[in-house]
Write a protein that holds these residues in place. Structure first.
Motif, mmCIF file in Angstrom:
data_model
loop_
_atom_site.group_PDB
_atom_site.id
_atom_site.type_symbol
_atom_site.label_atom_id
_atom_site.label_comp_id
_atom_site.label_asym_id
_atom_site.label_seq_id
_atom_site.Cartn_x
_atom_site.Cartn_y
_atom_site.Cartn_z
ATOM 1 N N LYS A 60 0.841 -1.145 0.158
ATOM 2 C CA LYS A 60 -0.021 -0.010 -0.091
ATOM 3 C C LYS A 60 0.878 1.298 0.072
ATOM 4 O O LYS A 60 0.480 2.236 -0.684
ATOM 5 N N VAL A 61 2.106 1.318 0.667
ATOM 6 C CA VAL A 61 2.924 2.459 0.936
ATOM 7 C C VAL A 61 3.471 2.727 -0.525
ATOM 8 O O VAL A 61 3.378 3.779 -0.950
ATOM 9 N N GLN B 265 1.015 4.211 -2.787
ATOM 10 C CA GLN B 265 0.555 5.637 -2.111
ATOM 11 C C GLN B 265 1.768 6.582 -2.879
ATOM 12 O O GLN B 265 1.580 7.521 -3.376
ATOM 13 N N GLU B 266 3.230 6.173 -2.921
ATOM 14 C CA GLU B 266 4.241 6.817 -3.274
ATOM 15 C C GLU B 266 4.062 7.178 -4.599
ATOM 16 O O GLU B 266 4.468 8.135 -4.845
ATOM 17 N N THR C 131 1.456 7.186 -6.449
ATOM 18 C CA THR C 131 0.307 8.110 -6.693
ATOM 19 C C THR C 131 0.770 9.448 -6.297
ATOM 20 O O THR C 131 0.534 10.575 -6.843
ATOM 21 N N ILE C 132 1.525 9.658 -5.200
ATOM 22 C CA ILE C 132 2.111 11.071 -4.588
ATOM 23 C C ILE C 132 2.826 11.674 -5.832
ATOM 24 O O ILE C 132 2.794 12.544 -6.210
#
Length: 79
Positions: A23-24, A27-28, A30-31
């Motif tokens: 998940k991280v 998310q990275e 996506t960021i």
């Protein structure tokens, strides 16, 4: 707690850690994608602001006149 229960708990904890790491990572990614899009939009906004300022300055320096120049006048119909 038996050694079998401890092994199951450890295995479950490892699976949860792997899920969190996945998940991280997403998310990275996506960021980073959002940051790239925001940077591109800011550059576009800066370019448009510069062009708009240039257009406004050009319009302000134009002389307005209701009388057309001689070269712009169309000849009368009897010519």
């Amino acid at each position: 707690m038996t050694s079998n229960d401890a092994a199951d708990a450890l295995k479950q904890a490892q699976q949860q850690i792997e899920e969190l790491e996945t998940k991280v990572a997403f998310q990275e990614h996506t960021i980073d994608s959002l940051n790239d899009a925001l940077t591109a939009q800011q550059k576009q906004l800066d370019d448009l602001s510069f062009k708009m300022k240039h257009v406004i300055d050009r319009v302000k320096t134009m002389q307005t006149s209701n009388i057309a120049k001689q070269s712009e006048e169309t000849p009368p119909p009897h010519y």
